[in-house]
Design a protein around this motif. Structure first.
Motif, PDB file in Angstrom:
ATOM      1  N   MET A 282       0.839  -1.198   0.000  1.00 26.60           N
ATOM      2  CA  MET A 282       0.000   0.000   0.000  1.00 26.60           C
ATOM      3  C   MET A 282       0.873   1.245   0.000  1.00 26.60           C
ATOM      4  O   MET A 282       1.827   1.337   0.757  1.00 26.60           O
ATOM      5  N   ASN A 283       0.492   2.204  -0.828  1.00 24.40           N
ATOM      6  CA  ASN A 283       1.203   3.466  -0.895  1.00 24.40           C
ATOM      7  C   ASN A 283       0.452   4.460  -0.013  1.00 24.40           C
ATOM      8  O   ASN A 283      -0.690   4.801  -0.308  1.00 24.40           O
ATOM      9  N   THR A 284       1.087   4.895   1.077  1.00 19.95           N
ATOM     10  CA  THR A 284       0.398   5.705   2.076  1.00 19.95           C
ATOM     11  C   THR A 284       1.139   7.012   2.345  1.00 19.95           C
ATOM     12  O   THR A 284       2.336   6.994   2.626  1.00 19.95           O
ATOM     13  N   THR A 285       0.398   8.124   2.289  1.00 24.93           N
ATOM     14  CA  THR A 285       0.949   9.430   2.621  1.00 24.93           C
ATOM     15  C   THR A 285       0.028  10.104   3.616  1.00 24.93           C
ATOM     16  O   THR A 285      -1.195  10.120   3.435  1.00 24.93           O
ATOM     17  N   MET A 286       0.623  10.652   4.678  1.00 26.11           N
ATOM     18  CA  MET A 286      -0.129  11.432   5.657  1.00 26.11           C
ATOM     19  C   MET A 286       0.228  12.893   5.445  1.00 26.11           C
ATOM     20  O   MET A 286       1.394  13.238   5.348  1.00 26.11           O
ATOM     21  N   PHE A 287      -0.803  13.739   5.371  1.00 28.50           N
ATOM     22  CA  PHE A 287      -0.617  15.172   5.196  1.00 28.50           C
ATOM     23  C   PHE A 287      -0.968  15.884   6.493  1.00 28.50           C
ATOM     24  O   PHE A 287      -1.991  15.584   7.107  1.00 28.50           O
ATOM     25  N   GLY A 288      -0.115  16.839   6.911  1.00 29.37           N
ATOM     26  CA  GLY A 288      -0.423  17.589   8.120  1.00 29.37           C
ATOM     27  C   GLY A 288       0.754  18.401   8.594  1.00 29.37           C
ATOM     28  O   GLY A 288       1.675  18.705   7.837  1.00 29.37           O
ATOM     29  N   ILE A 289       0.697  18.759   9.881  1.00 24.28           N
ATOM     30  CA  ILE A 289       1.791  19.476  10.525  1.00 24.28           C
ATOM     31  C   ILE A 289       2.239  18.651  11.730  1.00 24.28           C
ATOM     32  O   ILE A 289       1.402  18.115  12.456  1.00 24.28           O
ATOM     33  N   PRO A 290       3.561  18.526  11.914  1.00 25.94           N
ATOM     34  CA  PRO A 290       4.078  17.554  12.889  1.00 25.94           C
ATOM     35  C   PRO A 290       3.720  17.820  14.348  1.00 25.94           C
ATOM     36  O   PRO A 290       3.645  16.886  15.137  1.00 25.94           O
ATOM     37  N   ASN A 291       3.464  19.066  14.735  1.00 25.64           N
ATOM     38  CA  ASN A 291       3.197  19.323  16.149  1.00 25.64           C
ATOM     39  C   ASN A 291       1.736  19.168  16.541  1.00 25.64           C
ATOM     40  O   ASN A 291       1.360  19.404  17.672  1.00 25.64           O
ATOM     41  N   CYS A 292       0.897  18.730  15.604  1.00 22.66           N
ATOM     42  CA  CYS A 292      -0.524  18.503  15.871  1.00 22.66           C
ATOM     43  C   CYS A 292      -0.696  17.214  16.690  1.00 22.66           C
ATOM     44  O   CYS A 292      -0.137  16.175  16.348  1.00 22.66           O
ATOM     45  N   ASP A 293      -1.470  17.279  17.761  1.00 22.21           N
ATOM     46  CA  ASP A 293      -1.670  16.100  18.628  1.00 22.21           C
ATOM     47  C   ASP A 293      -2.321  14.941  17.882  1.00 22.21           C
ATOM     48  O   ASP A 293      -1.961  13.782  18.099  1.00 22.21           O
ATOM     49  N   THR A 294      -3.283  15.226  17.014  1.00 22.58           N
ATOM     50  CA  THR A 294      -3.955  14.159  16.273  1.00 22.58           C
ATOM     51  C   THR A 294      -2.991  13.496  15.296  1.00 22.58           C
ATOM     52  O   THR A 294      -3.013  12.271  15.131  1.00 22.58           O
ATOM     53  N   ILE A 295      -2.130  14.288  14.680  1.00 23.17           N
ATOM     54  CA  ILE A 295      -1.096  13.738  13.788  1.00 23.17           C
ATOM     55  C   ILE A 295      -0.186  12.803  14.584  1.00 23.17           C
ATOM     56  O   ILE A 295       0.129  11.695  14.138  1.00 23.17           O
ATOM     57  N   LYS A 296       0.218  13.225  15.767  1.00 24.67           N
ATOM     58  CA  LYS A 296       1.102  12.395  16.609  1.00 24.67           C
ATOM     59  C   LYS A 296       0.442  11.057  16.938  1.00 24.67           C
ATOM     60  O   LYS A 296       1.081  10.006  16.857  1.00 24.67           O
ATOM     61  N   LYS A 297      -0.859  11.086  17.272  1.00 27.55           N
ATOM     62  CA  LYS A 297      -1.591   9.847  17.586  1.00 27.55           C
ATOM     63  C   LYS A 297      -1.679   8.941  16.354  1.00 27.55           C
ATOM     64  O   LYS A 297      -1.496   7.730  16.453  1.00 27.55           O
TER      65      LYS A 297
ATOM     66  N   ILE B 178       3.052  -0.028   9.651  1.00 28.02           N
ATOM     67  CA  ILE B 178       2.595   0.471   8.358  1.00 28.02           C
ATOM     68  C   ILE B 178       3.533   1.585   7.916  1.00 28.02           C
ATOM     69  O   ILE B 178       3.714   2.574   8.626  1.00 28.02           O
ATOM     70  N   THR B 179       4.153   1.388   6.767  1.00 24.91           N
ATOM     71  CA  THR B 179       5.086   2.373   6.223  1.00 24.91           C
ATOM     72  C   THR B 179       4.297   3.493   5.564  1.00 24.91           C
ATOM     73  O   THR B 179       3.336   3.232   4.834  1.00 24.91           O
ATOM     74  N   PHE B 180       4.703   4.736   5.835  1.00 22.19           N
ATOM     75  CA  PHE B 180       4.011   5.877   5.240  1.00 22.19           C
ATOM     76  C   PHE B 180       4.980   7.036   5.054  1.00 22.19           C
ATOM     77  O   PHE B 180       5.995   7.116   5.730  1.00 22.19           O
ATOM     78  N   GLN B 181       4.632   7.890   4.102  1.00 22.90           N
ATOM     79  CA  GLN B 181       5.357   9.146   3.904  1.00 22.90           C
ATOM     80  C   GLN B 181       4.606  10.209   4.698  1.00 22.90           C
ATOM     81  O   GLN B 181       3.382  10.154   4.795  1.00 22.90           O
ATOM     82  N   PHE B 182       5.356  11.188   5.232  1.00 21.56           N
ATOM     83  CA  PHE B 182       4.703  12.304   5.906  1.00 21.56           C
ATOM     84  C   PHE B 182       4.949  13.570   5.098  1.00 21.56           C
ATOM     85  O   PHE B 182       6.089  13.919   4.819  1.00 21.56           O
ATOM     86  N   HIS B 183       3.871  14.225   4.701  1.00 19.32           N
ATOM     87  CA  HIS B 183       3.969  15.483   3.957  1.00 19.32           C
ATOM     88  C   HIS B 183       3.664  16.620   4.935  1.00 19.32           C
ATOM     89  O   HIS B 183       2.534  16.774   5.381  1.00 19.32           O
ATOM     90  N   ASP B 184       4.698  17.379   5.276  1.00 16.56           N
ATOM     91  CA  ASP B 184       4.593  18.483   6.226  1.00 16.56           C
ATOM     92  C   ASP B 184       4.232  19.762   5.460  1.00 16.56           C
ATOM     93  O   ASP B 184       5.024  20.262   4.666  1.00 16.56           O
ATOM     94  N   TYR B 185       3.026  20.266   5.706  1.00 15.75           N
ATOM     95  CA  TYR B 185       2.586  21.481   5.011  1.00 15.75           C
ATOM     96  C   TYR B 185       3.551  22.646   5.226  1.00 15.75           C
ATOM     97  O   TYR B 185       3.744  23.457   4.344  1.00 15.75           O
ATOM     98  N   ARG B 186       4.119  22.723   6.427  1.00 14.46           N
ATOM     99  CA  ARG B 186       4.978  23.870   6.736  1.00 14.46           C
ATOM    100  C   ARG B 186       6.307  23.787   5.983  1.00 14.46           C
ATOM    101  O   ARG B 186       6.829  24.797   5.524  1.00 14.46           O
ATOM    102  N   LYS B 187       6.867  22.573   5.874  1.00 13.45           N
ATOM    103  CA  LYS B 187       8.166  22.418   5.197  1.00 13.45           C
ATOM    104  C   LYS B 187       8.011  22.231   3.695  1.00 13.45           C
ATOM    105  O   LYS B 187       8.758  22.801   2.916  1.00 13.45           O
ATOM    106  N   GLN B 188       7.070  21.386   3.288  1.00 15.56           N
ATOM    107  CA  GLN B 188       6.931  21.036   1.870  1.00 15.56           C
ATOM    108  C   GLN B 188       5.871  21.868   1.157  1.00 15.56           C
ATOM    109  O   GLN B 188       5.794  21.842  -0.058  1.00 15.56           O
ATOM    110  N   GLY B 189       5.073  22.580   1.946  1.00 15.38           N
ATOM    111  CA  GLY B 189       4.033  23.409   1.354  1.00 15.38           C
ATOM    112  C   GLY B 189       2.881  22.585   0.807  1.00 15.38           C
ATOM    113  O   GLY B 189       2.861  21.360   0.909  1.00 15.38           O
TER     114      GLY B 189
END
Length: 115
Positions: free
Chosen positions: A1-16, A26-37
């Motif tokens: 499965m190709n999985t990407t999570m979009f968000g900001i790292p300091n968000c509590d829900t993202i951390k959970k 489960i392997t996933f990519q993290f797309h940080d809105y602040r760093k990657q836009g």
């Protein structure tokens, strides 16, 4: 499965959500809105598939700081512009699994996605 999570790292829900994915191996990519836009095309895709009113985070401080006029005249077009300008207004996390979008995090929801 190709999985990407979009968000900001300091968000509590993202951390959970990250913790849950890690615990399930489960392997996933993290797309940080602040760093990657984020661009208008991606926000538009989120809104067309999930509904702009679902994607817009009305509970966050960024939304609450909008003027009353901005809030009262919100429509899909203006909401997309604001979310591109201020990605903290996008509800988190948004998860893309094999090109299918999911929004929010609840352990049961993620169990169903990855079952």
């Amino acid at each position: 499965m190709n999985t990407t999570m979009f968000g900001i790292p300091n968000c509590d829900t993202i951390k959970k959500a990250k913790k849950w994915l890690d615990a399930q191996d489960i392997t996933f990519q993290f797309h940080d809105y602040r760093k990657q836009g984020i661009d208008k095309a991606l926000v538009s895709q989120f809104c067309s598939e999930l509904g702009w009113e679902t994607v817009l985070n009305k509970r966050g401080t960024t939304y609450r700081q909008l003027t009353d006029e901005q809030k009262s005249t919100l429509d899909e077009k203006s909401a997309i512009e604001l979310m591109v300008e201020m990605p903290a207004m996008i509800k988190r996390p948004i998860l893309m699994v094999d090109n299918q979008l999911h929004i929010g995090f609840k352990p049961e929801q993620y169990s169903n996605i990855f079952s």
